[in-house]
Design an enzyme around this catalytic site. Sequence first.
Site, mmCIF file in Angstrom:
data_model
loop_
_atom_site.group_PDB
_atom_site.id
_atom_site.type_symbol
_atom_site.label_atom_id
_atom_site.label_comp_id
_atom_site.label_asym_id
_atom_site.label_seq_id
_atom_site.Cartn_x
_atom_site.Cartn_y
_atom_site.Cartn_z
ATOM 1 N N ASP A 94 0.848 -1.137 -0.055
ATOM 2 C CA ASP A 94 0.089 -0.013 -0.034
ATOM 3 C C ASP A 94 1.055 1.275 0.089
ATOM 4 O OD1 ASP A 94 0.870 -0.302 2.606
ATOM 5 O OD2 ASP A 94 -0.810 0.338 3.567
ATOM 6 N N ASP B 68 2.101 4.751 1.680
ATOM 7 C CA ASP B 68 2.121 5.311 2.943
ATOM 8 C C ASP B 68 1.985 6.577 2.766
ATOM 9 O OD1 ASP B 68 2.521 2.903 4.741
ATOM 10 O OD2 ASP B 68 4.377 3.042 3.730
#
Length: 470
Positions: free
Chosen positions: A192, A194
């Site tokens: 993912d 950040d």
Amino acid sequence: MNRQIANILENYLGRYPSLNEYHTLKSQYRNIQKVNIFNKDIFISLLRKNKKKFFSDLVCTQSDIKHSVLSYFSKQENTYSIGKLYTIIELQTILVTTYTDVLGVLTTKGPDIFSSTIYYNISSIKKLATDIVHAMMITTVSDKIMGRHNVSSLVGNVNTLMEEYLRRHNKNCICYGSYSLHLLNPDVRYGDIDILQTNSRTFLIDLAFLIKFITGYNVVLLKVPYLKNYMVLKDHNDNHIIDSFNIRQDTMETIPKILIDNIYIVDPVLQLMSMLKMFSQIDRLEDIVKNPDKVIIRLATLLEYVRINYGIILNGDHGNMPMLSTFNHDQRIITVQTNMYNFPFKKCFIYLDENTLSRDILHLNADDAVDFENVSNSAYLIHNDTMYTYFSNTILLRSENEIHEISTRAISAHILLYQILTKGDIIQPLSDIINSLISIEKCTIYKVIQRDKKTGKHGIIDIEKDIITH
């Protein structure tokens, strides 16, 4: 009853409000009116465009989206709990007043991308990064599975959306971590994305609605008590979609950053110091043992960037780094001698308990502490040539009275974070701390000093169940 307000409530509730509903909801009539006049057709059109651009692989018809939207915007008609009505009103208000500017805008043509791609060849420094990481492989592997390792199938879609979001909102949202390093070195893999931003709650609520209306699944926002201003979005299977730290605008403006293809990333020198800090956290050392290659390529990318952009000569001359540090077991305070560098303080007290630091700052009657929030995970105060700050990770010992070099370097990096964020003297200590990584002595851990325990309850926003606890 005020007839105008009563009519607004009646239009919203689909029924004439009871006396209790009128008196408890009348303060919300302006927000309710915004919901009443909201153009749902335009909103549905935006959702369809969002779906086509970022979630094209998901099976969902236009009629499904329309039905989901209309069902939610009539939900209050069958709700009689005042608490649930307040939750519905709050969430609907956020949606109708922010969605277009936050996520809807991503469907329009964006500004031209000014190519500023900087690729770094890490082949020459990868051997050093490999030696550093191997010297830190001094723990056994734990079987504990961290919650964020359970990744949602929606992460790929959300990442595509986030890339566009970072470009459109680069004044109030920046990225760090593996994706930011991927922009510097395409060989770095990422999961993912950040992010740090100034409107995390609004963004995540809007994203939760987008996912709900497109997939039909309920998603939940959690606020974790032991991480400041941190929220995570989870899917219907409790899997991690995305998380975000919220920071103040003044903190955002303080962070040094670089622009790559219209996306701002946290300056890699700051990320390198954060990585050196994180090595002191025992479970992160366990992660290194599990997957050293992942850490090697990230560390090599950071080192190469800092070496080139800060003119660091890698010759093994590390001067006074890591800085001399002594640990008081009873007080859980580390004293660091910093007088050998051109810092605005001669020594530093590193507290392992944040509440103790707050108490002592109060007793000093000093009000000029600076807090960089999640960027440093601590406030800093300089008083009478002494810095006072908090260290949020575990401390490793190599003997009963000697701090492990991994932790003394981590503490030194924490102090350098302050220097970087305040634009203080940095070149010499930065050169020293990087050169201290050359020829690290591989040393076993004698003892782990645990970080302080954070207490509190998880906050939750559950759209389906009409719950807001933060």
